[in-house]
Design an enzyme around this catalytic site. Structure first.
Site, mmCIF file in Angstrom:
data_model
loop_
_atom_site.group_PDB
_atom_site.id
_atom_site.type_symbol
_atom_site.label_atom_id
_atom_site.label_comp_id
_atom_site.label_asym_id
_atom_site.label_seq_id
_atom_site.Cartn_x
_atom_site.Cartn_y
_atom_site.Cartn_z
ATOM 1 N N ARG A 60 0.822 -1.212 0.000
ATOM 2 C CA ARG A 60 0.000 0.000 0.000
ATOM 3 C C ARG A 60 0.857 1.264 0.000
ATOM 4 N NH1 ARG A 60 -3.913 2.462 4.305
ATOM 5 N NH2 ARG A 60 -5.414 3.471 2.930
ATOM 6 N N HIS A 64 0.498 4.487 -2.527
ATOM 7 C CA HIS A 64 0.328 5.868 -2.060
ATOM 8 C C HIS A 64 1.488 6.754 -2.504
ATOM 9 C CE1 HIS A 64 -2.864 5.340 1.337
ATOM 10 N NE2 HIS A 64 -3.162 4.642 0.275
ATOM 11 N N ASP A 65 2.697 6.214 -2.425
ATOM 12 C CA ASP A 65 3.839 7.027 -2.854
ATOM 13 C C ASP A 65 3.687 7.432 -4.312
ATOM 14 O OD1 ASP A 65 6.306 8.350 -2.685
ATOM 15 O OD2 ASP A 65 7.323 6.641 -3.582
ATOM 16 N N GLY A 70 4.117 11.287 -7.815
ATOM 17 C CA GLY A 70 4.918 10.256 -8.481
ATOM 18 C C GLY A 70 5.724 9.429 -7.495
ATOM 19 N N ASN A 92 -2.669 8.758 6.778
ATOM 20 C CA ASN A 92 -1.555 8.388 7.638
ATOM 21 C C ASN A 92 -1.981 7.366 8.676
ATOM 22 O OD1 ASN A 92 0.735 8.712 9.579
ATOM 23 N ND2 ASN A 92 -0.790 9.823 10.742
ATOM 24 N N HIS A 189 -5.797 -5.573 -3.031
ATOM 25 C CA HIS A 189 -6.642 -5.822 -1.862
ATOM 26 C C HIS A 189 -6.802 -7.307 -1.582
ATOM 27 C CE1 HIS A 189 -8.517 -1.521 -1.994
ATOM 28 N NE2 HIS A 189 -7.281 -1.543 -1.542
ATOM 29 N N THR A 190 -6.007 -8.137 -2.218
ATOM 30 C CA THR A 190 -5.893 -9.533 -1.805
ATOM 31 C C THR A 190 -5.094 -9.649 -0.513
ATOM 32 O OG1 THR A 190 -5.137 -11.733 -2.452
ATOM 33 C CG2 THR A 190 -3.833 -9.904 -3.260
ATOM 34 N N ASP A 243 -9.606 -9.781 2.064
ATOM 35 C CA ASP A 243 -10.274 -10.915 1.421
ATOM 36 C C ASP A 243 -10.128 -12.127 2.338
ATOM 37 O OD1 ASP A 243 -7.867 -12.230 0.867
ATOM 38 O OD2 ASP A 243 -8.050 -12.103 -1.304
ATOM 39 N N THR A 245 -8.357 -14.675 2.256
ATOM 40 C CA THR A 245 -6.998 -15.206 2.417
ATOM 41 C C THR A 245 -6.030 -14.020 2.438
ATOM 42 O OG1 THR A 245 -6.853 -15.431 0.002
ATOM 43 C CG2 THR A 245 -7.496 -17.389 1.236
ATOM 44 N N ASP A 250 -3.290 -13.867 -3.977
ATOM 45 C CA ASP A 250 -3.957 -14.766 -4.918
ATOM 46 C C ASP A 250 -5.096 -14.002 -5.606
ATOM 47 O OD1 ASP A 250 -5.946 -14.512 -3.017
ATOM 48 O OD2 ASP A 250 -5.693 -16.526 -2.200
#
Ligand code: HEM
Ligand SMILES: *[C@@H]1O[C@H](CO)[C@@H](O)[C@H](O)[C@H]1NC(C)=O
Ligand SMILES: *[C@@H]1O[C@H](CO)[C@@H](O)[C@H](O)[C@H]1NC(C)=O
Ligand SMILES: *[C@@H]1O[C@H](CO)[C@@H](O)[C@H](O)[C@H]1NC(C)=O
Ligand SMILES: *[C@@H]1O[C@H](CO)[C@@H](O)[C@H](O)[C@H]1NC(C)=O
Length: 321
Positions: A60, A64-65, A70, A92, A189-190, A243, A245, A250
């Site tokens: 994540r 975000h970076d 950029g 944050n 978001h796995t 999710d 798992t 996956d």
């Protein structure tokens, strides 16, 4: 009547990669810091063994970076007396574990002084966490430079979990990322966890007609209500894994959102629109297609806003003198 999905995805891939500016280079540190990848992988792996939350946090962090100013490690700069940095913007509250990147940087400064940018460390670490969680491996392109500006107020430009698919497509398009990239990278978001605040509007007093967002699977929504019982839950650690798992990279995320079990409106919106749904279905059906496209989209994300004239920070938390 139609091209097979895999052909369409490959065509999308070709048309987009040829457009991206390819100044970055897989062999950038071959002469100046050949140990770079070993040092970063070792740091990320041992930190992740100590704390299983780290892979999701680092993936994540990279997103975000790259989305703010950029991929320039602006997310790593600390606030100063005169400037509130990105780190201290509202999101944050949920990005942590910057110390892993700082640790890798300290080791790299010993091995190859003043050579490796903090932005490249994040990009390599993000690849490492995907691979060590069971996802694909790829060669990271390197040669990014670090920025000198980081503003908390910029974080307003990160996509919110309440956005609909049209708004998400626009947010990604601003960074030259396609609809395919949006769906593919949402597959990040796995991994990981969300606090109640990111989805509570869907499970409490959603609208005048519905207490619960009707696009949510009912049993899943009741489970969420159980974890986040009040509109403003008092437990700051309460929430739900992204999710079923959440420590394994996956394609389960795509299977879940097809079943109405996406945590955020932004996730769920991908199955409510014909521009994105067919891609979700292709990834749910075949994990190898998702992995291949994820690599392609991560390379594109890693190319967003790469600086021409940045610096190699000595300490990722502060700009050079
Ligand atoms: C498409 C737009 C996106 C939105 C609206 C979004 C929103 C969010 C939100 C609200 C959270 C939960 C924060 C919390 O409550 O703690 C989250 C977590 C996360 N996001 Fe996204 N995200 C998006 C795209 C991405 C992308 C492109 C990636 C990476 C490729 C990514 C990776 C993650 C990961 C790994 C977590 C879990 C973090 C943890 O466990 O600490 N997200 N995201
Ligand atoms: C940012 O997070 C840190 C802890 O990770 C916290 O100490 C700090 O107060 C937060 N800043 C803001 C503005 O929320
Ligand atoms: C998405 O949200 C925008 C702004 O609220 C709205 O104008 C638009 O109609 C929405 N689009 C869809 C597809 O729901
Ligand atoms: C639900 O929302 C409506 C306005 O949309 C508000 O009038 C009502 O007080 C809310 N109910 C609760 C329990 O918060
Ligand atoms: C819940 O939190 C939101 C934002 O943090 C705030 O605007 C709202 O007034 C709070 N509602 C209640 C019932 O405390």
């Amino acid at each position: 009547m139609k091209f097979p999905i895999i052909v369409v995805l490959i065509l999308l891939t070709l048309s987009t990669t040829t457009l991206s500016k390819a100044e970055l280079d897989a062999n950038y540190y071959d002469k100046t810091c050949p140990q770079i990848e070993d040092i970063i992988s070792e740091t990320v792996q041992s930190a992740s063994k100590q704390d299983p939350k780290i892979p999701a946090r680092i993936l994540r962090m990279f997103f975000h970076d790259c989305f703010i100013r950029g991929c320039d490690a602006s997310i790593l700069l600390d606030s100063t007396d005169t400037n509130e940095a990105e780190k201290d913007g509202p999101p944050n509250l949920s990005v942590h574990s910057f110390y892993v990147i700082d640790d890798a940087k300290a080791k790299l400064e010993k091995a190859c002084p003043h050579t490796v940018s903090c932005a490249d460390i994040i990009a390599i670490a993000a690849r490492d966490v995907v691979t060590l969680s069971g996802g694909p491996f790829w060669e990271v392109l390197k040669g990014r430079k670090d920025g000198r500006i980081s503003k908390a107020s910029d974080t307003i430009n990160l996509p919110a979990p309440t956005l609909n698919v049209t708004q998400l497509i626009q947010s990604f398009a601003k960074r030259d990322l396609s609809i395919k990239d949006l769906v593919t990278l949402s597959g990040g978001h796995t991994l990981g966890f969300s606090h109640c605040s990111s989805f509570q509007s869907r499970i409490h007093n959603f609208s005048l007609l519905h207490d619960i967002d009707p696009t949510l699977n009912t049993n899943f929504a009741l489970g969420l209500k159980n974890k986040c019982p009040k509109p403003n839950t008092t437990d700051p650690n309460a929430g739900q894994f992204l999710d079923s798992t959440a420590s394994v990279f996956d394609n389960d995320y795509f299977i879940q959102i097809l079943g109405g079990k996406g945590l955020f409106s932004s996730d769920q919106s991908l199955v409510g629109d014909s521009r994105t749904k067919w891609i979700v279905e292709a990834f749910a059906k075949d994990q190898s297609v998702f992995f291949k496209e994820f690599v392609d989209s991560m390379l594109k994300l890693g190319n967003v806003g790469v600086l021409e004239n940045g610096e190699v920070r000595l300490n990722c938390k502060v700009v050079n003198n």
